[in-house]
Enzyme design. Structure first.
Site, PDB file in Angstrom:
ATOM      1  N   HIS A   1      -6.103  -7.294  13.151  1.00 18.82           N
ATOM      2  CA  HIS A   1      -4.905  -6.454  13.168  1.00 18.82           C
ATOM      3  C   HIS A   1      -4.564  -6.112  14.617  1.00 18.82           C
ATOM      4  CE1 HIS A   1      -1.873  -4.103  11.313  1.00 18.82           C
ATOM      5  NE2 HIS A   1      -2.453  -2.928  11.365  1.00 18.82           N
TER       6      HIS A   1
ATOM      7  N   ARG B   1       1.200 -10.920   7.523  1.00 16.24           N
ATOM      8  CA  ARG B   1       1.192  -9.719   6.661  1.00 16.24           C
ATOM      9  C   ARG B   1       2.449  -8.898   6.933  1.00 16.24           C
ATOM     10  NH1 ARG B   1      -3.769  -9.708   9.107  1.00 16.24           N
ATOM     11  NH2 ARG B   1      -3.251  -7.805  10.232  1.00 16.24           N
TER      12      ARG B   1
ATOM     13  N   LYS C   1       0.846  -1.202   0.000  1.00 12.41           N
ATOM     14  CA  LYS C   1       0.000   0.000   0.000  1.00 12.41           C
ATOM     15  C   LYS C   1       0.881   1.252   0.000  1.00 12.41           C
ATOM     16  CE  LYS C   1      -0.260  -0.484   4.988  1.00 12.41           C
ATOM     17  NZ  LYS C   1      -1.016  -1.058   6.087  1.00 12.41           N
TER      18      LYS C   1
ATOM     19  N   ARG D   1     -10.755  -0.186  14.754  1.00  8.65           N
ATOM     20  CA  ARG D   1     -10.736   0.483  13.455  1.00  8.65           C
ATOM     21  C   ARG D   1     -11.727  -0.312  12.612  1.00  8.65           C
ATOM     22  NH1 ARG D   1      -4.890   1.210  10.603  1.00  8.65           N
ATOM     23  NH2 ARG D   1      -5.407  -0.860   9.810  1.00  8.65           N
TER      24      ARG D   1
ATOM     25  N   ASP E   1      11.273  23.950  -2.682  1.00 12.14           N
ATOM     26  CA  ASP E   1      12.054  23.084  -3.571  1.00 12.14           C
ATOM     27  C   ASP E   1      13.542  23.083  -3.272  1.00 12.14           C
ATOM     28  OD1 ASP E   1       9.630  22.836  -5.103  1.00 12.14           O
ATOM     29  OD2 ASP E   1      10.087  24.838  -5.867  1.00 12.14           O
TER      30      ASP E   1
ATOM     31  N   TYR F   1      14.540  32.369   3.722  1.00 11.85           N
ATOM     32  CA  TYR F   1      13.350  33.119   4.137  1.00 11.85           C
ATOM     33  C   TYR F   1      13.389  33.474   5.611  1.00 11.85           C
ATOM     34  CZ  TYR F   1      10.912  31.881  -0.199  1.00 11.85           C
ATOM     35  OH  TYR F   1      10.525  31.754  -1.497  1.00 11.85           O
TER      36      TYR F   1
ATOM     37  N   CYS G   1      12.866  25.612   2.115  1.00 11.55           N
ATOM     38  CA  CYS G   1      11.959  26.173   1.111  1.00 11.55           C
ATOM     39  C   CYS G   1      11.181  25.043   0.437  1.00 11.55           C
ATOM     40  CB  CYS G   1      12.727  26.940   0.050  1.00 11.55           C
ATOM     41  SG  CYS G   1      14.058  27.952   0.666  1.00 11.55           S
TER      42      CYS G   1
HETATM   43  C1  LIG Z   1      -0.262  -1.817   6.921  1.00 10.08           C
HETATM   44  C2  LIG Z   1      -0.844  -3.034   7.498  1.00 10.08           C
HETATM   45  C3  LIG Z   1      -0.010  -4.103   7.883  1.00 10.08           C
HETATM   46  C4  LIG Z   1       1.491  -4.056   7.868  1.00 10.08           C
HETATM   47  O1  LIG Z   1       1.960  -3.454   9.043  1.00 10.08           O
HETATM   48  P1  LIG Z   1       3.502  -3.282   9.336  1.00 10.08           P
HETATM   49  O2  LIG Z   1       3.574  -2.743  10.693  1.00 10.08           O
HETATM   50  O3  LIG Z   1       4.003  -2.315   8.318  1.00 10.08           O
HETATM   51  O4  LIG Z   1       4.118  -4.609   9.189  1.00 10.08           O
HETATM   52  C5  LIG Z   1      -0.609  -5.261   8.296  1.00 10.08           C
HETATM   53  N1  LIG Z   1      -1.959  -5.372   8.365  1.00 10.08           N
HETATM   54  C6  LIG Z   1      -2.777  -4.348   8.039  1.00 10.08           C
HETATM   55  C7  LIG Z   1      -4.231  -4.544   8.163  1.00 10.08           C
HETATM   56  C8  LIG Z   1      -2.258  -3.146   7.607  1.00 10.08           C
HETATM   57  O5  LIG Z   1      -3.068  -2.147   7.278  1.00 10.08           O
END
Ligand SMILES: *Cc1c(COP(=O)(O)O)cnc(C)c1O
Length: 823
Positions: free
Chosen positions: A622, A679, A494, A592, A768, A718, A766
């Site tokens: 998660h 994951r 992602k 979430r 850029d 600046y 700045c």
């Molecule tokens: C982004 C994400 C992960 C990965 O998490 P890390 O801490 O980068 O390993 C795993 N599961 C879900 C649902 C996520 O959104």
């Protein structure tokens, strides 16, 4: 390599032959250890090696089907009646024995190089200095490991009259094994630093390990100015009867003494060697280039080659683009630049990368290739081999550049065009004619293919994010080694793979056989599909508007509530699909997205069972605090809730599904909860909360545009925020907050790495541009500046900004070009 009969090899490695027909055993002329690099299979011997995650024995039937008939194995079960096998106790040791035997029959001198830094550069420079006068065989790229060294030595045969081999070690005991394989007459110890220190008790121990390479050498070259080296190497040489060639830039009493005169962009080096004087210049001014050049000079002396024409070549040495680079080209092309050497081996490696990058089916594969030099083969046989490789890898178009390849055009059976040199190509080739292709530009250095690449690449940028693809693979393997063999891996790509780019990373992961990719939104998934990625893809945040696209592009939704499920199932029904894979998300405490109550879950399961359109492929949750030991009891509660939910679902569904709850930190800290799948996210990109040894994958770099000298009390930028109290030297760098350098890092909060030192950011950043205080640093316009990477960890910047590495990584703007590197 030189031809060997199967029987001879069995004898050398002390192995037992298993073959259906003993009087028809093959002759071997090449050794492969990487199952993907097979070309000319008929006379190849595949050595099945085992690593933490890779087991060569698993590829034997696949290779046999491709035409490989000779195998060296150490697992008896791998033996089949279809091919000829040599069984040994340990294939790695056998490979080293085989190489040692080849080394024994090599008659030319062998130069062996080890040390902490500069090995590859010294090897390559020596080769450039001597290439016109000697026939040299050398380690390809930086092949210097327990496997790389034997593979390099296997290239030796007596059509060469000099070998230059490098050796690297990361653990005690390794050099002992490489010594008989290289057995160098002339040794070069480049230097000793703290690279690869983790397995050694001290630098001294590491130095002794490295010296083991030279115990049978005649001559050893080392720098006297390092007190540790001098104090240990001197007695070592005395004890082993080795002529020590010490050199120095500091101690005038040293028999080989160098005086260095630095100019703006070059150095003049005066060498005094036993009362004889020589002078040469190098087009560099940095200390490591000077050290490498001095080593080369002394090696020339040892080889009796410091003649005026050779010394003149020091002036033409170049910074090595030793790594293969993948860049975006004009006309939607992808460019793979590898114009640093050209031999058959590195050509096959580069072709395998081309294959991988051209994953998009139907994407045209183009090879721009120079003459191939120093193979020891007659030209017609050589280009017939090249043609075989080109056919094996399915190349659609060849562009040959150089007199030899042009003269042998009739050896090629693909669509081809030929040019006498790079200029001829630049002038005559209708380069707009190549579109949406993957182009490999592969040539020997003197063909100057950088000109061609310059024409074909998108406008060069001063500010780039360099991504090291090898480091990504190594990090993936570090995690794989912590998982059971059959645990599936979803890699989170992602947010443009955490800022590191999208399709290039996805292609790499597809090639590495991960099981799933996961993106945040459907658009990201569609981009991957359009680029030819065929792996299953999960969309973490599916939006109703995109369901149709998801179904047509086979993007699998995360289903986190009942309404979403109903709507998705309905869309699927309208498209007439059945059993479309979905992933059910359970909320176990993150609060979430996710199904939280028993009612919600029951309702979902009812819909799923009544409808044939979707099928639960996995159930997941998660963790809210997997990286934080203070939250471990909460994490355990999440595991328990997850177990309950998945058990309940298992009762209600007539089929099985995968379970997953661990993210990167979870894999590091709770591997016992890996279930069927995990994951992987931030860990792949090199960040570990628990101190796992991961490799840095990305380096944010820019280039100094201008140097300014300020008087005391003048100010920078600046708001006049960067007022200097004394005379100062300031560097202007074209990177700003619009590129992702957070403005909070201005005014001395952050810094950049320039010429071996950290230079603070002065004044306000700045949009850029920003300014660095480089007082006291030998910095010039055009010099590279690192904002994060090997010298400045991303974690450090995250800390300065009071945020997490995730935000720093994903904050690098899309306008910063990504460049991909491979060893
Ligand atoms: C982004 C994400 C992960 C990965 O998490 P890390 O801490 O980068 O390993 C795993 N599961 C879900 C649902 C996520 O959104």
């Amino acid at each position: 390599m030189q031809q060997l009969h199967f029987n001879e090899i069995a004898q050398i490695v002390n192995g037992k032959i298993f073959a259906a027909c003993n009087n028809n055993l093959p002759v071997v002329d090449s050794v492969i250890t990487d199952s993907r690099l097979v070309h000319a299979p008929a006379n190849a011997l595949f050595v099945a090696l085992k690593g933490p995650v890779y087991n060569g024995h698993h590829f034997i039937s696949e290779l046999n089907a491709k035409g490989v008939n000779a195998f060296l194995v150490d697992e008896k079960e791998a033996i089949t009646p279809e091919a000829a096998f040599i069984l040994v106790d340990d294939t790695r040791t056998a490979l080293q024995k085989l190489a040692a035997a080849i080394r024994k029959s090599f008659t030319g001198p062998v130069v062996g190089i080890t040390g902490s830094n500069g090995k590859t550069i010294v090897k390559e420079w020596l080769n450039e200095l001597l290439a016109a006068d000697r026939k040299i065989v050398r380690s390809p790229k930086s092949f210097n490991s327990q496997i790389g060294v034997p593979l390099s030595v296997l290239l030796m045969n007596n059509s060469y009259n000099l070998a230059i081999i490098e050796a690297g070690i990361s653990q005690p005991g390794e050099m002992e094994k490489l010594e008989p394989v290289i057995h160098p007459e002339i040794g070069i110890l480049t230097n000793i630093g703290d690279a690869h220190q983790e397995f050694f008790d001290s630098t001294t121990q590491k130095l002794y390990e490295k010296l083991a390479l030279f115990k049978h050498s005649k001559t050893l070259i080392a720098r006297m100015d390092d007190a540790l080296i001098y104090s240990k190497v001197k007695p070592f040489c005395a004890n082993h009867n080795i002529e020590a060639l010490f050199w120095s830039t500091e101690n005038t009493s040293c028999p080989i003494f160098f005086t260095v005169e630095k100019r703006e962009n070059s150095c003049l080096i005066h060498a005094r060697i036993h009362q004889n004087n020589f002078t040469f210049s190098i087009p560099f001014t940095d200390e490591s280039a000077i050290e490498n050049a001095c080593h080369c000079f002394v090696a020339l002396h040892a080889l009796k080659g410091q003649t005026p024409p050779i010394l003149k070549r020091f002036g033409q040495l170049q910074q090595l683009a030793m790594r293969l680079e993948i860049k975006r080209g004009i006309n939607q092309n992808i460019l793979i630049n590898d114009y640093y050497n050209s031999d058959l081996n590195s050509l096959s490696i580069a072709l395998s990368v081309l294959q991988q990058q051209a994953a998009n089916k139907g994407q045209k594969k183009v090879l721009i290739l120079s003459d191939i030099q120093q193979t020891g083969l007659p030209a017609s046989a050589l280009y017939t081999k090249v043609n075989q490789l080109i056919k094996t890898w399915g190349i659609d178009q060849l562009i040959g550049i150089g007199p030899a390849i042009s003269a042998n055009r009739k050896q090629f059976s693909v669509a081809a065009g030929f040019f006498s040199n790079s200029n001829d190509f630049v002038q005559r080739f209708p380069y707009q004619s190549i579109h949406s292709a993957a182009i490999l530009i592969k040539g020997a250095r003197q063909f100057r293919f950088e000109k061609i690449s310059g024409l074909l690449q998108q406008k060069a940028h001063q500010t780039v994010l360099e991504i090291n693809l090898n480091a990504i693979v190594n990090n993936l393997n570090t995690f794989r080694a912590r998982l059971h063999k059959h645990t599936k891996i979803v890699v989170m790509v992602k947010a443009f793979s955490y800022g590191s780019g999208d399709v290039e990373i996805a292609r790499l992961l597809q090639h590495q056989n991960v099981d799933y990719l996961a993106v945040a939104v459907a658009d990201e998934g569609m981009q991957l599909r359009n680029a030819g990625i065929s792996l299953p893809i999960i969309v973490m945040n599916p939006e109703r508007d995109s369901f149709q696209n998801m179904i047509t592009h086979r993007l699998e939704p995360n289903i986190y509530d009942t309404a979403l499920l109903r709507s998705f199932a309905q869309n699927a029904a309208e498209f007439g699909v059945s059993h479309f894979p979905i992933h059910l998300k359970i909320d176990t405490g993150m609060n979430r997205l996710g199904l939280k109550t028993q009612n919600e879950l029951q309702e979902c399961l009812l819909i799923i069972r009544q409808s044939e359109t979707v099928k639960v492929s996995s159930v997941f949750s998660h963790l809210a605090g997997s990286d934080d030991p203070a939250l471990d009891s909460f994490t355990q509660e999440q595991f328990a809730t997850f177990d309950k939910a998945t058990a309940f679902i298992a009762q209600k569904l007539p089929y099985s599904f995968d379970r997953h709850i661990l993210n990167s930190a979870g894999i590091e800290r709770f591997p016992e909860k890996q279930y069927e799948m995990v994951r992987l996210g931030i860990g792949l990109y090199g960040i570990s909360p628990s101190g796992l040894a991961l490799e840095n994958i990305s380096t944010l770099k820019s280039t100094i545009s201008q140097i300014k000298y300020l008087q005391a009390n003048e100010s920078v930028g600046y708001g006049r925020r960067g007022t200097v109290s004394a005379a100062s030297k300031i560097a202007v760098v074209p990177i700003g907050y619009a590129d992702g350098i957070h403005r909070k890092l201005g005014n001395h909060n952050g810094s950049a790495f320039v010429h071996g030192k950290k230079a603070p950011i002065i004044g306000n950043i700045c949009m850029d541009m920003l300014m660095l205080d480089v007082s006291g640093i030998d910095a010039h316009a055009g010099d590279k500046v690192e904002f994060f990477g090997p010298h400045i960890p991303i974690e450090e910047i995250a800390q300065q900004l009071d945020t997490i590495p995730y935000e720093v990584l994903t904050g690098i703007s899309q306008r910063v070009k990504r460049i991909y590197l491979r060893e």
